[in-house]
Design a protein around this motif. Structure first.
Motif, PDB file in Angstrom:
ATOM      1  N   LYS A 136     -10.638  27.553 -63.973  1.00 48.90           N
ATOM      2  CA  LYS A 136      -9.169  27.510 -64.027  1.00 48.90           C
ATOM      3  C   LYS A 136      -8.585  28.131 -65.282  1.00 48.90           C
ATOM      4  N   VAL A 137      -9.437  28.581 -66.201  1.00 49.75           N
ATOM      5  CA  VAL A 137      -8.909  29.246 -67.406  1.00 49.75           C
ATOM      6  C   VAL A 137      -8.293  30.580 -67.005  1.00 49.75           C
ATOM      7  N   THR A 138      -7.047  30.789 -67.419  1.00 48.30           N
ATOM      8  CA  THR A 138      -6.401  32.086 -67.169  1.00 48.30           C
ATOM      9  C   THR A 138      -6.227  32.790 -68.506  1.00 48.30           C
ATOM     10  N   GLY A 139      -6.327  34.099 -68.491  1.00 45.21           N
ATOM     11  CA  GLY A 139      -6.259  34.836 -69.745  1.00 45.21           C
ATOM     12  C   GLY A 139      -7.484  34.525 -70.579  1.00 45.21           C
ATOM     13  N   SER A 140      -7.333  34.578 -71.918  1.00 49.91           N
ATOM     14  CA  SER A 140      -8.465  34.328 -72.801  1.00 49.91           C
ATOM     15  C   SER A 140      -8.478  32.877 -73.225  1.00 49.91           C
ATOM     16  N   GLY A 141      -9.643  32.247 -73.161  1.00 54.42           N
ATOM     17  CA  GLY A 141      -9.699  30.846 -73.567  1.00 54.42           C
ATOM     18  C   GLY A 141     -11.100  30.295 -73.480  1.00 54.42           C
ATOM     19  N   TRP A 142     -11.173  28.982 -73.561  1.00 56.84           N
ATOM     20  CA  TRP A 142     -12.444  28.278 -73.637  1.00 56.84           C
ATOM     21  C   TRP A 142     -12.402  27.026 -72.768  1.00 56.84           C
ATOM     22  N   THR A 143     -13.584  26.595 -72.354  1.00 56.54           N
ATOM     23  CA  THR A 143     -13.753  25.257 -71.788  1.00 56.54           C
ATOM     24  C   THR A 143     -14.680  24.487 -72.723  1.00 56.54           C
ATOM     25  N   PHE A 144     -14.265  23.269 -73.033  1.00 49.76           N
ATOM     26  CA  PHE A 144     -15.049  22.438 -73.953  1.00 49.76           C
ATOM     27  C   PHE A 144     -15.376  21.078 -73.345  1.00 49.76           C
ATOM     28  N   LEU A 145     -16.551  20.579 -73.690  1.00 50.44           N
ATOM     29  CA  LEU A 145     -16.830  19.147 -73.576  1.00 50.44           C
ATOM     30  C   LEU A 145     -16.510  18.570 -74.939  1.00 50.44           C
ATOM     31  N   VAL A 146     -15.637  17.574 -74.968  1.00 52.44           N
ATOM     32  CA  VAL A 146     -15.223  17.000 -76.257  1.00 52.44           C
ATOM     33  C   VAL A 146     -15.389  15.490 -76.243  1.00 52.44           C
ATOM     34  N   LEU A 147     -15.413  14.937 -77.454  1.00 54.77           N
ATOM     35  CA  LEU A 147     -15.439  13.496 -77.641  1.00 54.77           C
ATOM     36  C   LEU A 147     -14.069  13.087 -78.168  1.00 54.77           C
ATOM     37  N   ASP A 148     -13.445  12.086 -77.517  1.00 57.27           N
ATOM     38  CA  ASP A 148     -12.119  11.670 -77.986  1.00 57.27           C
ATOM     39  C   ASP A 148     -12.238  10.491 -78.950  1.00 57.27           C
ATOM     40  N   GLU A 149     -11.098  10.015 -79.421  1.00 56.28           N
ATOM     41  CA  GLU A 149     -11.102   8.962 -80.454  1.00 56.28           C
ATOM     42  C   GLU A 149     -11.687   7.643 -79.940  1.00 56.28           C
ATOM     43  N   PHE A 150     -11.753   7.474 -78.611  1.00 55.99           N
ATOM     44  CA  PHE A 150     -12.357   6.263 -78.044  1.00 55.99           C
ATOM     45  C   PHE A 150     -13.837   6.473 -77.719  1.00 55.99           C
ATOM     46  N   GLU A 151     -14.364   7.596 -78.202  1.00 57.30           N
ATOM     47  CA  GLU A 151     -15.761   7.964 -77.974  1.00 57.30           C
ATOM     48  C   GLU A 151     -16.079   8.195 -76.499  1.00 57.30           C
ATOM     49  N   ASN A 152     -15.068   8.639 -75.770  1.00 52.28           N
ATOM     50  CA  ASN A 152     -15.302   9.058 -74.398  1.00 52.28           C
ATOM     51  C   ASN A 152     -15.377  10.573 -74.309  1.00 52.28           C
ATOM     52  N   LEU A 153     -16.081  11.035 -73.290  1.00 55.03           N
ATOM     53  CA  LEU A 153     -16.200  12.468 -73.046  1.00 55.03           C
ATOM     54  C   LEU A 153     -14.997  12.952 -72.251  1.00 55.03           C
ATOM     55  N   ASN A 154     -14.567  14.164 -72.530  1.00 55.81           N
ATOM     56  CA  ASN A 154     -13.514  14.821 -71.757  1.00 55.81           C
ATOM     57  C   ASN A 154     -13.871  16.291 -71.633  1.00 55.81           C
ATOM     58  N   ILE A 155     -13.441  16.891 -70.548  1.00 56.61           N
ATOM     59  CA  ILE A 155     -13.594  18.330 -70.387  1.00 56.61           C
ATOM     60  C   ILE A 155     -12.203  18.933 -70.494  1.00 56.61           C
ATOM     61  N   ILE A 156     -12.023  19.856 -71.424  1.00 54.09           N
ATOM     62  CA  ILE A 156     -10.691  20.445 -71.617  1.00 54.09           C
ATOM     63  C   ILE A 156     -10.781  21.972 -71.686  1.00 54.09           C
ATOM     64  N   ASN A 157      -9.670  22.611 -71.364  1.00 53.88           N
ATOM     65  CA  ASN A 157      -9.542  24.053 -71.573  1.00 53.88           C
ATOM     66  C   ASN A 157      -8.584  24.287 -72.726  1.00 53.88           C
ATOM     67  N   THR A 158      -8.867  25.317 -73.532  1.00 47.69           N
ATOM     68  CA  THR A 158      -7.904  25.719 -74.557  1.00 47.69           C
ATOM     69  C   THR A 158      -7.650  27.219 -74.422  1.00 47.69           C
ATOM     70  N   SER A 159      -6.506  27.646 -74.967  1.00 46.78           N
ATOM     71  CA  SER A 159      -6.116  29.056 -74.864  1.00 46.78           C
ATOM     72  C   SER A 159      -6.503  29.809 -76.123  1.00 46.78           C
ATOM     73  N   ASN A 160      -6.778  31.074 -75.955  1.00 40.04           N
ATOM     74  CA  ASN A 160      -7.091  31.959 -77.086  1.00 40.04           C
ATOM     75  C   ASN A 160      -8.194  31.353 -77.946  1.00 40.04           C
ATOM     76  N   GLN A 161      -7.942  31.125 -79.244  1.00 41.02           N
ATOM     77  CA  GLN A 161      -9.002  30.531 -80.077  1.00 41.02           C
ATOM     78  C   GLN A 161      -8.633  29.123 -80.542  1.00 41.02           C
ATOM     79  N   GLU A 162      -7.791  28.466 -79.780  1.00 47.60           N
ATOM     80  CA  GLU A 162      -7.402  27.103 -80.138  1.00 47.60           C
ATOM     81  C   GLU A 162      -8.653  26.201 -80.187  1.00 47.60           C
TER      82      GLU A 162
END
Ligand code: MN
Length: 204
Positions: free
Chosen positions: A124-150
């Motif tokens: 679902k990433v459009t244009g230039s970007g990234w998909t990340f597996l991240v850890l949030d402040e509650f120590e849960n996993l999330n999958i997020i997309n960011t744009s450009n080099q965010e």
């Protein structure tokens, strides 16, 4: 000056999934370009390198307004690529291990479900970007997309695994077949390294 680590494998080590030429240009030109541009902007700002790069992006308000855009973009570029190279390897550790494995099963039910969700997100990433597996402040996993080099650090997430979806990451080998590149990324992800990052992050 901020620096980047040498690659831990040869340019051709990720073949056939990621070709030698792409890794060479991506690492030695693109990644270094983000680093050089970052250091140039920081020198213009008379910055004293007081923060780690991860912390710098959350202290951007201490830097001159006209340089913030370039600093955030290039710092994100350096951080994102540091992670990308770190979590890949030719060693075929391609299923989750350690505490990360337990967490993936707890949250996603199975590795296959996790993988499907990650691939869906990446598609679902459009244009230039990234998909990340991240850890949030509650120590849960999330999958997020960011744009450009965010970088996820600006949202106070700790990135654990990142997939570069800029065309420069795959176009020489895959051209328009981005879905194939996304699927093949899982052939070179090193979950031993991803788990090391995860276990370090939950100890903080
Ligand atoms: Mn890139």
């Amino acid at each position: 000056m901020y620096k980047i680590e040498p690659l831990k494998y040869a340019y051709d080590a990720l073949e056939p999934y990621i070709d030698e030429k792409t890794v060479e240009i991506h690492y030695s030109k693109h990644h270094f370009n983000y680093l050089n541009k970052l250091n140039e902007s920081l020198q213009k700002a008379n910055y004293d390198y007081r923060y780690s790069l991860e912390d710098l992006v959350n202290h951007i308000d201490e830097l001159p307004l006209d340089l913030r855009g370039a600093i955030l973009f290039n710092a994100g570029g350096v951080l994102n690529h540091n992670l990308y190279w770190e979590i890949m390897s030719p060693y075929k550790n391609s299923v989750p291990v350690g505490q990360l494995n337990g967490k993936i099963i707890e949250q996603y039910g199975s590795f296959e479900n996790f993988k499907t969700e990650f691939i869906n997100s990446a598609s679902k990433v459009t244009g230039s970007g990234w998909t990340f597996l991240v850890l949030d402040e509650f120590e849960n996993l999330n999958i997020i997309n960011t744009s450009n080099q965010e970088t996820p650090y600006i949202y106070n997430f700790i990135p654990l695994m990142g997939l570069d979806l800029w065309e420069h990451a795959y176009y020489l080998n895959y051209q328009n077949r981005r879905d194939e590149y996304i699927a093949n990324f899982f052939e070179v992800v090193d979950f031993v390294n991803v788990n090391n990052i995860y276990e370090k992050a939950i100890q903080k």
